[in-house]
Structure formats: C-alpha cells, structure tokens
Motif scaffolding. Structure first.
Motif: not given
Length: 185
Positions: A70-89, A10-16
C-alpha cells in the motif's frame, strides 16, 4: 512542527486504512511525534513524523515494512532543514519586497518535501508556502524566495531532484513579482 529533533519521515499510502494502521506501528516502535496524518485528495493517506535521527529511522523502517504493497512513496530526511517545520504546519511567510520567487509543483508529496529540503540547503532562501495534497488532487507545491541568483540555484536543484524522482509537474520563476502576487501568498 518545529523539527527541533532533526529528522522527519513522510509516507504516502494508497489505502487510508493501511495508513492509519501504520501510524500505530510507527508510534509504538520508537518515541516519535506525529506532525501530520490524514487522508488527502485522490484517496491517499499521508503520515509525517519527526524525532531524533535514531528514533525516526527505527519507526520509519517499521512503517515501511508494515505498509506492504500500500506504500506509494516514502522518504526519511535525517538532517532536515528546520525552516520546513512552520511552513509544513500551514504557516506562510511573505517574501521580502525585492525578492524573486521560485515555485515547484510535484505529483508526489514525499518527493516534494525532500525537494524543498534540498532547495533550502542550496542557498539562503525563505520558504514561503507549502501545499500538501489536500484539495489539489494529491499533488503538492512549494514557493520560496530570495535573491534572484539564489532562487535560480534553488529551482535548478529542485527541478533536478524532482525530475530524477519522476515527480516534476511545474517549475516557475518570477524575478520581480507584482505586489498583488505577494499578497496572495
């Protein structure tokens, strides 16, 4: 979004416009799948992509480099919990009738996604809802449910994580939610 591939970034940017440019960079670098890429409140741009761990790491590195200042914040999650997918969608799930509910609010979308992953790895919890930046001033929040002691443990872990990142805005526990509350989720 089903996170069958194991990793997300996930990456958050100041600039579109820089965010849009980075979408192109990330997808050219390795075969990743863009799950969410759009402008949100406060003029930020968010990019979320998934794929195999190696591919996501490769695209993430290229994206961070291309983001420049322009990057505000970023993360990389190598072993993400599968339950995040449907809710983030955008899906939401109602808590069980006797469940307790925990809620965490963050000033950072990236930190919130990572906090949710940490919370769900703490105890057997159900992620009920996730709101990412759009229409809420660039903030985010998520709601999860389960047995009271599990929700308390999840809240403690999520609060600790968000405080460490300087992003905690709110933390709430509802031990026995009213049925009307359950309907608004």
């Amino acid at each position: 979004m089903d996170f069958t591939q194991n990793a997300i970034a996930v990456l958050e940017f100041k600039s579109i416009t820089r965010g849009l440019f980075v979408v192109d960079v990330a997808t050219k670098k390795a075969p990743v799948r863009v799950c969410w890429a759009e402008a949100i409140s406060s003029g930020k741009y968010i990019l979320l992509f998934e794929g195999g761990v190696g591919e996501v790491q490769e695209s993430y590195s290229a994206a961070v480099e291309a983001a420049e200042k322009e990057l505000i914040e970023s993360i990389l999650i190598p072993q993400v919990v599968p339950a995040l997918g449907p809710v983030l969608s955008g899906r939401s799930f109602s808590p069980e009738s006797e469940s307790s509910v925990g809620m965490l609010e963050s000033s950072s979308i990236a930190a919130s996604v990572e906090a949710a992953d940490q919370v769900l790895k703490t105890a057997p919890l159900l992620l009920n809802r996730f709101r990412l930046g759009k229409g809420i001033g660039g903030k985010s929040y998520f709601i999860f449910s389960g047995q009271l002691e599990d929700v308390q443990a999840g809240l403690e872990r999520g609060q600790e994580f968000l405080e460490h990142r300087g992003a905690l805005l709110g933390r709430e526990l509802i031990a026995r939610p009213h049925s009307d509350f359950m309907e608004v989720l």
